[in-house]
Design a protein around this motif. Structure first.
Motif, PDB file in Angstrom:
ATOM      1  N   LEU A   1       0.844  -1.201   0.000  1.00 41.22           N
ATOM      2  CA  LEU A   1       0.000   0.000   0.000  1.00 41.22           C
ATOM      3  C   LEU A   1       0.879   1.252   0.000  1.00 41.22           C
ATOM      4  O   LEU A   1       1.910   1.250   0.670  1.00 41.22           O
ATOM      5  N   CYS A   2       0.452   2.283  -0.684  1.00 43.15           N
ATOM      6  CA  CYS A   2       1.183   3.543  -0.724  1.00 43.15           C
ATOM      7  C   CYS A   2       0.226   4.704  -0.511  1.00 43.15           C
ATOM      8  O   CYS A   2      -0.935   4.632  -0.927  1.00 43.15           O
ATOM      9  N   TYR A   3       0.721   5.749   0.103  1.00 40.65           N
ATOM     10  CA  TYR A   3      -0.074   6.985   0.207  1.00 40.65           C
ATOM     11  C   TYR A   3       0.875   8.172   0.117  1.00 40.65           C
ATOM     12  O   TYR A   3       2.069   8.053   0.424  1.00 40.65           O
ATOM     13  N   ALA A   4       0.348   9.306  -0.331  1.00 46.55           N
ATOM     14  CA  ALA A   4       1.155  10.531  -0.418  1.00 46.55           C
ATOM     15  C   ALA A   4       0.231  11.713  -0.585  1.00 46.55           C
ATOM     16  O   ALA A   4      -0.854  11.590  -1.166  1.00 46.55           O
ATOM     17  N   GLY A   5       0.651  12.850  -0.083  1.00 48.94           N
ATOM     18  CA  GLY A   5      -0.141  14.058  -0.298  1.00 48.94           C
ATOM     19  C   GLY A   5       0.585  15.279   0.201  1.00 48.94           C
ATOM     20  O   GLY A   5       1.593  15.181   0.910  1.00 48.94           O
ATOM     21  N   GLN A   6       0.094  16.432  -0.212  1.00 51.16           N
ATOM     22  CA  GLN A   6       0.690  17.690   0.187  1.00 51.16           C
ATOM     23  C   GLN A   6      -0.314  18.827  -0.037  1.00 51.16           C
ATOM     24  O   GLN A   6      -1.257  18.681  -0.806  1.00 51.16           O
ATOM     25  N   VAL A   7      -0.056  19.934   0.640  1.00 54.29           N
ATOM     26  CA  VAL A   7      -0.842  21.137   0.393  1.00 54.29           C
ATOM     27  C   VAL A   7      -0.147  21.878  -0.749  1.00 54.29           C
ATOM     28  O   VAL A   7       1.074  22.000  -0.757  1.00 54.29           O
TER      29      VAL A   7
END
Ligand SMILES: CC(C)(COP(=O)(O)OP(=O)(O)OC[C@H]1O[C@@H](n2cnc3c(N)ncnc32)[C@H](O)[C@@H]1OP(=O)(O)O)[C@@H](O)C(=O)NCCC(=O)NCCS
Length: 343
Positions: free
Chosen positions: A333-339
């Motif tokens: 599983l992978c996740y990523a995010g940013q403003v």
């Protein structure tokens, strides 16, 4: 007993080098300069879907929020969709092929394992010669790519980076599996990341959970004849609504803002109910614009975030300078995010 030839741990002494090297320096900050997208022509509504799988339009809409999805036709190859999305993003960013410093292609459906798609996409964008590569981070792929692009711009390894998230999930859909077939769709999205004097992207929050990799990915079909995409939907749902939602709160924290400072929330378009759960965890105020592209597009994996952004622009729901939280999660599983600040 230890073999006399077994390697032993030794600590190396670092001596002062004989010659000094030039280091690389890039821009103090980076920002997204333009987005682009490609949405396949063919719309498949829930009625049509239910002629393929044993389900009802009402069940699909109620459980996922989807009323129709887009499927690519034969001529809408992955290369074609990537090229259209990439060109649109470059035009909006005001750059030409010779200015592209790198191309990152996030996909899990490039038709062959090698050669990679990135170099072919770079060539089609008029950027032949630029470093170009593929990466597999499932539905987190586009946000993984943006994180790398920011690093490349700030390190000086590239001035302008084209990030493309594109998938033809229908190529790997098991149409015998009614629990996943109705969710999956096709499309491409792109962004150009370039230099900035002020922060245009907050720090990424990204990670993986390889111990849970079996929750979704390519596994044999019921008759064992092919490898197709399958998932344990309930487990993915729970992971997204709990762990990933909490990580999203950290994305805001790391960018130094609170939920009240946010204008737009653009999560991966996996399921409307996951989006609702995330909004509750993040305690997002009522006035915030929330992407709901899932309704007309389905889940397009790495293309989902940029496609959702594009629809918000098309519907005049967002404008340049607004502050948006974007995030993706999926296979790995992978996740990523940013403003980010919208171009
Ligand atoms: C797939 C998903 C929509 C299913 O919704 P759900 O509310 O979790 O439904 P469940 O899996 O609990 O299944 C409920 C029942 O509906 C049935 N069902 C599954 N697919 C169905 C369909 N297309 N039509 C009708 N019934 C269906 C199941 O067999 C189950 O029946 P049972 O209770 O008799 O065993 C949901 O789990 C989901 O969206 N998960 C995340 C998936 C995802 O986004 N993955 C990609 C992330 S990148």
């Amino acid at each position: 007993m230890t073999s006399p030839n077994a390697p032993t741990a030794t600590s190396r002494t670092h001596r002062a080098p004989r010659v000094a090297l030039k280091g690389s320096t890039g821009s103090p900050f980076a920002r997204v300069l333009g987005f682009g997208s490609y949405r396949p022509r063919r719309r498949v509504d829930n009625e049509e879907m239910c002629r393929i799988i044993d389900s009802t339009p009402e069940w699909i809409e109620q459980r996922s929020g989807i009323i129709e999805r887009r499927w690519a036709s034969d001529d809408e190859t992955l290369l074609h969709m990537c090229t259209e999305a990439g060109k649109m993003a470059m035009e909006r960013a005001g750059i030409t092929g010779d200015q592209v410093g790198a191309v990152i292609l996030a996909t899990v459906t490039w038709p062959v394992r090698t050669p990679a798609g990135g170099p072919q996409v770079a060539a089609a964008l008029g950027a032949n010669g630029a470093p170009a590569y593929d990466q597999s981070a499932g539905c987190a792929g586009f946000c993984y790519g943006l994180t790398q692009a920011e690093g490349l711009v700030r390190s000086g390894a590239a001035e302008y980076v084209v990030v493309i998230g594109a998938d033809r999930l229908t190529d790997i859909t098991d149409f015998q599996d009614r629990s996943s077939a109705f969710l999956l769709a096709d499309g491409a999205g792109a962004a150009v990341v370039g230099p900035s004097d002020t922060p245009g992207m907050g720090p990424a929050v990204w990670g993986s959970d390889g111990e849970a990799s079996g929750v979704m990915g390519m596994t044999p079909t019921a008759d064992g004849s092919e490898l197709k995409f399958h998932m344990q939907g309930r487990d993915v749902f729970k992971w997204a609504c709990t762990y990933v939602a909490r990580q999203s709160a950290e994305m805001l924290e790391k960018a130094g803002i609170g939920p009240e400072d946010l204008d737009v929330f653009i999560p991966h378009q996996a399921n409307n109910r996951i989006i609702d759960a995330m909004m509750r965890t993040l305690r997002l105020p009522e006035h915030i614009t929330v992407a709901r592209d899932i309704k007309y597009q389905g889940n397009t994996s790495s293309a989902s975030v940029p496609l959702a952004i594009e629809r918000l622009y098309d519907d005049n729901l967002v404008e340049s300078g607004q502050t948006a939280l974007i995030m993706g999660f999926g296979a790995g599983l992978c996740y990523a995010g940013q403003v980010i600040q919208l171009p």
